[in-house]
Design a protein around this motif. Structure first.
Motif, short mmCIF file in Angstrom:
data_model
loop_
_atom_site.label_atom_id
_atom_site.label_comp_id
_atom_site.label_asym_id
_atom_site.label_seq_id
_atom_site.Cartn_x
_atom_site.Cartn_y
_atom_site.Cartn_z
N UNK E 193 107.80 -21.15 -92.60
CA UNK E 193 107.67 -19.70 -92.40
C UNK E 193 106.92 -19.15 -93.60
N UNK E 195 103.59 -18.95 -95.01
CA UNK E 195 102.20 -19.17 -94.62
C UNK E 195 101.38 -19.78 -95.74
N UNK E 196 101.72 -19.38 -96.93
CA UNK E 196 100.93 -19.88 -98.06
C UNK E 196 101.16 -21.38 -98.24
N UNK E 199 99.05 -23.03 -95.90
CA UNK E 199 97.67 -23.03 -96.41
C UNK E 199 97.47 -24.05 -97.53
N UNK E 200 98.42 -24.08 -98.45
CA UNK E 200 98.29 -24.99 -99.59
C UNK E 200 98.25 -26.44 -99.13
#
Ligand SMILES: Nc1ncnc2c1ncn2[C@@H]1O[C@H](COP(=O)(O)OP(=O)(O)OP(=O)(O)O)[C@@H](O)[C@H]1O
Ligand SMILES: Nc1ncnc2c1ncn2[C@@H]1O[C@H](COP(=O)(O)OP(=O)(O)OP(=O)(O)O)[C@@H](O)[C@H]1O
Ligand SMILES: [Mg+2]
Ligand SMILES: [Mg+2]
Lengths: 286, 361, 233, 233, 361
Positions: E193, E195-196, E199-200
């Motif tokens: 949950x 989002x970063x 992305x990472x």
């Protein structure tokens, strides 16, 4: 003899006996079996059960010998081909016991009259007269029914279910005595069990005479023709052993030191008195 | 108001809390942050009377809550708690939320209304009749939240209340917590592993480390002026540099960090060993040719060692003798043509450098 | 083996003809054993909860004792109760011996250990977080207990099923303190299904015994269906 | 009441004098009931697991049936086994009647339903996430079962305690298929503590009955302590 | 390689997944993000054979994994899974981690070594003999992670693996996942949950919404070019503006958003209803007086309505006829003297505006 499929460590033969409780509970058998085991190099396995259950075991071939005390049913059993070689080895008397106060006033009566009186007093209103019956189709119960019949009463119509004065315990003799004691009621008992329990009871013997109270114990073999793998040799030995002089002596003296009176009388010489044939008490099984 | 006085808790031979002291004011939102296993849950459980401290006292409005077992119930009824591992009763969602109200003897109509409202608020309208056991992780957490909220406690304790939630739900919940605090004056004590949540929501933050509060302060204080190197690391200051003060005047010192000299605002005397904390956001990176020499602060030439995406930004690490990281938007990275191996100049103001005394070990 | 078939036939006959004796005996069995089960449940739940949540010394020993009492033979229970309520016993004046009440008492005592033990088991099956949740929601002792029980209802009702099963199937105590009496009035009689089965067996009436056993199992099935229904609510 | 005290005194006497009869009877009780418990456990665990994890039709009905069989009176179990192994029964040729083996079989059958039911209960107490975890770690059926059992060991061992308690305390089946025989050799005898207690009671020897009851409970206590030790490992 | 073909799952009457289609390549790290209750856990459970899809097929290396029950074990043994709600066996930590190895018949010495290594890696060295039940939330999660990792699966499934962890631990775990993928070539499918985090870590992200993948793409695509308004909202694009294309040429259009005109790069024709997505980071805010008029893009004057701290930044919202938010560092906010009620100018390039067709409802 039989080939036993279950391997047994000892070479001893096993003899299975189903016996009525009164013979077992009085420890009479415990006294005589070691003698037999030694004499015949056998192991005796005794199952103690009510007469009905003992007969059931016999009928199914689960035991080799039966020791019971219900002539009528024994006759049927033999008649049906399940039993053979019956021998009578002991007898004694049933007794009618009750509270010392004897509310029905039966002391000293003949058994039949005593029963009639108990029933009359019991059915009267506000009465504290109670009769506790074994109610279990045991030998004792059979005897009780015979007395009601002899007294001219129809058991199922006039006695059973005629009121709360008549209660069926549906248990063994000891428990029935305990219940009668608790309820201060009358009951019919074999003398052996009564004596064994006497110490714990407030009940006294009120009626102990009368031919109908006679109680005859016999032993018989299960018919090897019906069940070929019963252990008929040792079974025969046992029946003969029971009517042997040594054992008859044991029976006659058994319990005297403990109760001050014998629990059983040897049948050997009293065949006339108890109304059986001489052969039934004397002739060894062949 | 909750006072923690020297609160200690050991399990068997392990000391988890070792003298936590602090004070949460009435109506305050107080966040406890700290590494996993620091004792955040333990502390909240102690406050909610679910466990007893080994030493020390916890006072609510002056009453030592662990002193008088007879009072436990009434003290507990002032509080609502949301547990870290959400657990639901084996009944419907609505029944789950109603439990606390039933305990307080609320009438059926009031319960129904409040439960409906609560479901609405946590974004689970229409879930009332669902069997709670079949909910998703985040849904359960929201039910647990609603359950603690409907009883309108004076003190709301929440143990990582949004750990299982997506950012959109998190925002909703945070708004809700904010409103509860503002409208009802509820004192809120919560733990979180999301420092930014601590910052967004809390009036004050306590950083739990090694069994004590390593720092208590406003979010701004904690994030810009960490009390120690560990706190600095924990609140996400990526650049923490060890050095020794070699020169100093007017509160501005020069620190020698393994050969590289850094100017910093600091009250420490010469010879003091310090840790320098510099937030990535305060570090500028420019192509070597473009850099202005007239900058009053630190300008360090270096080589880009990595460019890593981080949310809508990229983290750029530069080796200037010591590694320094900065955060740039993707656009900036492209515009300035920053790539691994490229030569750049790193600049930051002396004011952006926060010095703390180095750890003693 | 034919006795088993005979038993089935007999069982069907007894049931379809509504044999009045069998109905009376069955009714007595159900009344006595259900009463005992309810009593034992009412005792076992607070007892089990007190032990499970308690922190007193000797708690472990007590749990061991309870587990040990699972092995209490029905005859011994019967004997002990018998000694207590017989005419010369301390409670003799109550004249309870050979009454249905005495049987209820004996069966209650008999199943109390197992029901207490199973209550403890049921409680330990509840997620500790839920216990904490209840406390944190401000449950009084009673509310706490009621809700934990609700949560453990599956296991608790399984315990009730076991307790009832043991009560209605035991015979040793029933016969000793009840006496297996068949009197003409319903209330003075103490014959229940198991004592009747024993009696029939001792008389060598195997089909009748099996028939009564089947009747007993059908009653148990009914009670269990009722329990299961509650369990899955 | 004095019989109870007398019973205690008698119990102590029997134990300290190492009465050989009592030792033989006790040993037989323990051997028979432990064997039955082990057998029943070995059957109940896979059975319970199959039912609990199964998805076949009639699963609910089966669980109900098992719960119903909790109420199987020992006498009825005894009778059924008796009919099977009596000389005219289908297994009569094995000559098992009145042997300890028959008693083991009867007790195994007797406690199988309750142990299966309790196994199912125990399994349903395990956190479903752990079940998924085991599956996801690539457990074979057996590994899965073993590990779930490990997880449910507390409840499973409680079930074993209950099963053992029921086995060693039952008398109806023991007396019917065993016959309460006291022969001169250990292996041929089938008298166990409960049948001995029954006998003493029927002979009105209440202190002796109670003494034997106490001996039985002490044995049960020993077994339970052993179980508890395993439980808390 | 994992293929999802039209995977659907309904519970009773509720459709949770409604035709998920996608493909996770061998050696790929694939993140599933989506709101709470979207079905992320459900999807992972279907892949791990813990549940059966109502419709559709899941293929691993071409084999329909749900087709042949006899193969379940060998397929499952290719995979390791970390569950959202961490659960541990009632034994020691070391035993917990060893379970999977034992199932595979590893020998005692190998097990001991691997377990020690795993403990070290997840930061729980020395915890081996602790009873696992007494661990803190984050510690349990790390044990669950170690447990799935030691078996070195070909496919690693993780359901919100860092939900209970603090940022420092999260970073460690992410590094670990990264290394596992790189060094062992493990295919990794995880839900988050955060989002970063998606992305990472992820090579590609699938956004699960309303039972389907609303978008599948690289992090960059998902974050800058969301496929729909909902995805835009979900990936944290704070400025989503509804409007109608009123003029257009050369791929640059003018959109009328409630009276305010915004220039955007977009292929949509005149009259099309669109949602405009603008990342806060792409929006510049300057004091009204300083703004340069020559900017080729959008310049909108407005009034600051709020300044809210967000991590090391502040979120500044400006009312320009429509609300627009930007993110500025605290320093910038101070330097530019931005405060509530102040007049400012908001500027952003047409390239920073991403237009998507408006939702049909
Ligand atoms: N009952 C217990 N017995 C032994 N140790 C315990 C017990 N409960 C907690 N601990 C230990 O105490 C420490 C703190 O636990 P706590 O749950 O308070 O941590 P936390 O800060 O909430 O961590 P997280 O962020 O991972 O949830 C942990 O190392 C944990 O293992
Ligand atoms: N066994 C079940 N019966 C009924 N509904 C279920 C069941 N399992 C899951 N659901 C529902 O399916 C939906 C998706 O659940 P899932 O756990 O997959 O969500 P998620 O995306 O993992 O959410 P979260 O981020 O909150 O963990 C939820 O609304 C949940 O309530
Ligand atoms: Mg915690
Ligand atoms: Mg989930």
């Amino acid at each position: 003899t039989t080939s036993d499929p279950t391997p047994i460590a000892t070479e001893k033969q096993q003899l299975r006996i189903a016996t009525t409780t009164s013979l077992y509970d009085t420890k009479l058998l415990a006294q005589i079996t070691p003698i037999f085991e030694e004499q015949y190099n056998a192991e005796v396995l005794i199952v103690s059960a009510g007469t009905g259950k003992a007969l059931e075991y016999g009928q199914r071939g689960d035991v080799d010998v039966l020791m019971v005390h219900d002539r009528a049913r024994e006759d049927t059993f033999i008649g049906d081909g399940y039993g053979v070689n019956r021998r009578v080895f002991a007898y004694n008397y049933f007794v009618i016991v009750g509270p010392e106060s004897d509310p029905a006033g039966i002391k000293g009566m003949q058994p039949e009259a005593a029963f009639v009186t108990i029933r009359e007093k019991g059915m009267a209103s506000e009465s504290d007269v109670i009769f506790v019956s074994r109610g279990d189709n045991s030998g004792t119960h059979s005897k009780e029914k015979a007395i009601w019949k002899a007294a001219g009463l129809n058991y199922s119509a006039d006695v059973q279910g005629s009121g709360d004065w008549y209660q069926e315990a549906g248990k063994g003799m000891g428990a029935t005595l305990a219940m009668a004691n608790e309820k201060q009621a009358y009951t019919l008992s074999d003398i052996g069990t009564y004596l064994a329990y006497k110490g714990d009871l407030d009940l006294v013997t009120l009626v102990d005479e009368g031919d109908i109270l006679l109680n005859i114990y016999s032993a018989m073999q299960i018919n090897p023709e019906k069940y070929p793998d019963v252990n008929s040799t040792v079974a025969k030995d046992w029946v003969n052993f029971m009517i042997s002089d040594d054992v008859q002596k044991e029976i006659a003296s058994f319990g005297v030191d403990q109760y001050g009176q014998p629990l059983f009388y040897a049948a050997q010489n009293d065949w006339e008195k108890i109304g059986v044939t001489q052969a039934e008490v004397k002739d060894p099984v062949l | 108001m909750i006072e923690l006085e020297d609160v200690s808790k050991r399990f068997d031979d392990k000391a988890v809390l070792a003298g936590v002291t602090g004070r949460i004011e009435r109506g305050e939102i107080f966040a406890v942050i700290g590494p996993s296993g620091a004792g955040k849950s333990t502390l909240l459980r102690l406050v909610d009377l679910l466990d007893t401290p080994t030493e020390g006292a916890i006072r609510i409005d002056g009453t030592d809550v662990h002193a008088d077992k007879g009072q436990s119930l009434s003290i507990r009824r002032m509080m609502g708690m949301v547990f870290q591992k959400p657990a639901v009763f084996n009944s419907t969602v609505a029944e789950n939320i109603a439990v606390g109200l039933r305990f307080r003897g609320a009438d059926e109509r009031a319960i129904r209304e409040k439960v409906e409202d609560a479901l609405e608020i946590v974004g689970l309208a229409g879930y009332g009749e669902r069997r709670a056991r079949t909910l998703s992780g985040g849904e359960m957490q929201r039910v647990a939240l609603a359950r603690a909220m409907v009883i309108e406690p004076e003190i709301l304790l929440m143990d990582e209340p949004t750990a299982n939630l997506d950012p959109v739900s998190v925002e909703k919940i945070e708004e809700l917590v904010f409103c509860i605090n503002r409208d009802l004056g509820t004192t809120i004590l919560f733990s979180t592993h999301d420092m930014y949540q601590g910052q967004r929501l809390a009036h004050r933050i306590g950083v739990l480390m090694n069994g004590v509060f390593a720092q208590v302060g406003t979010p701004r204080e904690v994030f810009t002026l960490p009390a120690s190197r560990d706190v600095a690391r924990f609140v996400g200051i990526e650049n923490v540099i060890e050095g020794v003060v070699v020169a100093g005047e007017d509160g501005t010192v020069t620190v020698d960090a393994g050969g590289v000299r850094v100017r910093a605002k600091s009250p420490f005397p010469r010879g003091e060993r310090v840790s320098l904390c510099i937030r990535s956001e305060d570090i500028r990176i420019a192509p070597a040719i473009r850099a202005r020499r007239v900058f009053d602060g630190n300008i360090l030439p270096g080589t880009v060692t990595s460019v890593v995406p981080r949310g809508p930004f990229s983290r750029v690490t530069v080796d200037c003798g010591l590694p320094l990281s900065s955060v740039l938007s993707w656009k900036a990275v492209e515009d300035l043509d920053i790539r691994e191996g490229g030569r750049v100049e790193v600049s930051f103001a002396a004011e952006s450098v926060h010095a703390v005394r180095a750890a003693q070990d | 083996m034919y006795e088993i078939i005979e038993g089935f036939v007999e069982a069907i006959r007894l049931i379809v003809t509504l044999d009045p004796d069998v109905i009376a005996i069955s009714a007595r069995s159900v009344i006595i054993s259900l009463t005992a089960t309810v009593l034992a449940t009412l005792l076992a739940i607070p007892l089990g909860a007190t032990i499970y949540f308690g922190t007193f010394r000797g708690r472990k020993g007590l749990i061991n004792l309870i587990q040990t009492l699972y092995a209490l033979p029905t005859v011994v229970v019967g004997l002990l109760i018998f000694l207590l309520i017989s005419r010369v016993g301390p409670f003799g004046f109550l004249r309870l011996l050979f009454t249905p009440t005495a049987m209820v008492i004996a069966q209650t005592v008999l199943i109390l250990p197992i029901m207490t033990g199973l209550t403890i088991s049921a409680l330990s099956g509840v997620d500790p977080v839920l216990r904490d949740t209840l406390r944190s929601l401000g449950a009084t002792r009673l509310q706490f207990l009621v809700n934990i029980m609700k949560e453990a209802r599956f296991a608790i009702l399984a315990a009730v099923a076991i307790g009832f099963g043991r009560a209605i199937s035991e015979v040793g105590a029933a016969i000793l303190v009840g006496g297996n009496i068949m009197a003409s009035s319903f209330a003075s009689s103490t014959r229940v299904l198991t004592t009747a089965i024993s009696l029939e067996t001792s008389m060598g009436n195997i089909p009748e015994s099996i028939a009564l056993g089947i009747v007993l199992l059908m009653i148990a099935l009914g009670v269990n269906l009722a329990i299961t229904t509650v369990q899955h609510r």
